[in-house]
Design an enzyme around this catalytic site. Sequence first.
Site, short mmCIF file in Angstrom:
data_model
loop_
_atom_site.label_atom_id
_atom_site.label_comp_id
_atom_site.label_asym_id
_atom_site.label_seq_id
_atom_site.Cartn_x
_atom_site.Cartn_y
_atom_site.Cartn_z
N LYS A 1 -2.09 -2.49 7.91
CA LYS A 1 -2.43 -3.90 7.97
C LYS A 1 -1.56 -4.69 7.01
O LYS A 1 -0.86 -4.14 6.17
CB LYS A 1 -3.89 -4.11 7.60
CG LYS A 1 -4.85 -3.81 8.71
CD LYS A 1 -4.50 -4.50 10.01
CE LYS A 1 -4.73 -5.99 9.95
NZ LYS A 1 -4.42 -6.62 11.26
N ASP B 1 -14.71 1.33 6.67
CA ASP B 1 -13.43 0.88 6.06
C ASP B 1 -13.46 -0.62 5.74
O ASP B 1 -12.43 -1.32 5.85
CB ASP B 1 -12.23 1.18 6.96
CG ASP B 1 -11.88 2.66 7.02
OD1 ASP B 1 -12.59 3.46 6.38
OD2 ASP B 1 -10.89 3.01 7.69
N ASP C 1 0.89 -1.17 0.00
CA ASP C 1 0.00 0.00 0.00
C ASP C 1 0.92 1.21 0.00
O ASP C 1 1.65 1.44 0.96
CB ASP C 1 -0.86 -0.05 1.27
CG ASP C 1 -1.66 1.23 1.52
OD1 ASP C 1 -1.49 2.20 0.75
OD2 ASP C 1 -2.44 1.24 2.48
N TYR D 1 -3.61 9.50 0.35
CA TYR D 1 -3.52 9.26 1.79
C TYR D 1 -2.48 8.18 2.11
O TYR D 1 -2.49 7.09 1.54
CB TYR D 1 -4.89 8.86 2.36
CG TYR D 1 -4.84 8.94 3.86
CD1 TYR D 1 -4.72 10.19 4.48
CD2 TYR D 1 -4.83 7.81 4.63
CE1 TYR D 1 -4.61 10.28 5.85
CE2 TYR D 1 -4.72 7.89 6.01
CZ TYR D 1 -4.61 9.14 6.61
OH TYR D 1 -4.48 9.23 7.96
N ASP E 1 -6.71 -0.50 -1.07
CA ASP E 1 -5.59 0.45 -1.22
C ASP E 1 -4.26 -0.26 -1.50
O ASP E 1 -3.20 0.36 -1.40
CB ASP E 1 -5.48 1.35 0.02
CG ASP E 1 -5.37 0.57 1.31
OD1 ASP E 1 -5.23 -0.67 1.26
OD2 ASP E 1 -5.41 1.20 2.39
N TYR F 1 2.31 -0.09 15.11
CA TYR F 1 1.28 -0.15 14.06
C TYR F 1 1.70 0.69 12.87
O TYR F 1 1.99 1.86 13.01
CB TYR F 1 -0.07 0.35 14.59
CG TYR F 1 -1.12 0.33 13.50
CD1 TYR F 1 -1.68 -0.88 13.11
CD2 TYR F 1 -1.51 1.48 12.85
CE1 TYR F 1 -2.62 -0.94 12.10
CE2 TYR F 1 -2.44 1.44 11.84
CZ TYR F 1 -2.99 0.23 11.47
OH TYR F 1 -3.92 0.18 10.46
C1 F6R Z 1 -7.32 -0.65 8.36
C2 F6R Z 1 -7.18 0.65 7.73
C3 F6R Z 1 -8.10 1.73 8.11
C4 F6R Z 1 -7.39 2.74 9.00
C5 F6R Z 1 -8.35 3.85 9.46
C6 F6R Z 1 -7.63 4.93 10.27
O1 F6R Z 1 -6.38 -1.55 7.86
O2 F6R Z 1 -6.30 0.88 6.93
O3 F6R Z 1 -9.26 1.24 8.71
O4 F6R Z 1 -6.84 2.09 10.11
O5 F6R Z 1 -8.95 4.48 8.35
O6 F6R Z 1 -6.58 5.39 9.51
P1 F6R Z 1 -5.57 6.53 10.02
O7 F6R Z 1 -5.01 6.04 11.34
O8 F6R Z 1 -4.55 6.58 8.91
O9 F6R Z 1 -6.39 7.78 10.16
MG MG Z 2 -3.79 2.28 3.50
MG MG Z 3 -4.77 -2.24 2.51
#
Ligand code: F6R
Ligand code: MG
Ligand code: MG
Length: 379
Positions: free
Chosen positions: A231, A286, A11, A90, A52, A228
Amino acid sequence: MKVTLSVIKADVGGYVGHSSTHPALMDAASQVLEEAKTSGLLIDYAVLRVGDDINFVMTHTRGVDNEEIHKLAWDAFLKATEKARELKLYGAGQDLLSDTFSGNVKGMGPGVAEMEFVERPSEPIVIFMADKTSPSAWNLPLYEMFANPQNTAGLVIDPSMHEGFRFIVLDVKTGEEYAVDCPEEMYDLLALISGIERYTIKAVYRRKDGEIGAVASTQKLSLIAGKYVGKDDPVLIVRAQSGFPAVGEILEPFARPFFVEGWMRGSHMGPLMPVPFHHANPSRFDGPPRVIAAGFQLANGKLIGPRDMFDDPAFDYAREEANHLANVMRRHGIFEPHRLPEESMEYTNLPKILKRLRHKKGLEEGEYVIEHNPEEEHD
Ligand code: F6R
Ligand code: MG
Ligand code: MG
């Protein structure tokens, strides 16, 4: 002819948020791979996406873990990242954990599944790619494909499969690997792989002749980076037919949606929904987690395909059921079992909360003003 099939994914920027991939990133990466095809490094390639994540499917003759092939994938991800930065997508460069390439993309962020084999007179292959989940999502379907005769009739009916398959299971915490032979050790296999947090099937071999049948990506980004960082949206290569499960036996486990870890913030259980390529855009909370299946026939290393294997109304019911299961889970909101147990969550705020509440415990009865705790500043 001996051919290597390498699937490498990362990603490197989401569009919009973490929901999908901008086509400009696929184009940028494709240009790099096209040059490698012209120069002869690659026999062929395909650039696919799920959510993504960009997935490179590459054929060549350099074997697995080849530095030039890994460097090529790394360079293609860098080109896509440049585009992602330009468009301010993003999380641009999200999965590239290092600034410099160091010989192998394993341990640097991207997910990798590779196998080398002698191409059969006809070589059907199915490559699964998932978003918003983790490599252990393949445990249940791989068991069904290669060990469960209720799913794979060939285990009973086809003499070339009757001796069964050997599973290589990885303990992601210790790095130890176990070889488990089915059908005799099926209960041992299930004892391990039912623990999806810790055990992941890495590969499957046919016992009769040691031929490789399946390989999965097993990279755990959080264990690599120590925190973290996104994923580990996994990939899985499966060889089909003539002594391996038929294409239909390989796809069948996904017709009965099951729960996997992932979804919102990598911290929820949700059903894995099998979708055609154009529906691989997880946006509800998501998610829910998605899986696509790209079918190929190999012809002297050339990739004939992809064919979009879940683009079949016979999977409509699975999608409907996955939506229903998603509703049941969403009803729990932030509560378990939708939200993962504390130790499995990718994000957690709990230590900070506990610290603040402990401070409050020191207050006299009747006091309700929480004093400022200067220690919190140093978290
Ligand atoms: C799960 C994933 C999304 C993000 C969520 C928060 O694998 O990619 O659910 O964890 O959108 O994202 P951030 O922390 O980047 O705002
Ligand atoms: Mg991503
Ligand atoms: Mg992904």
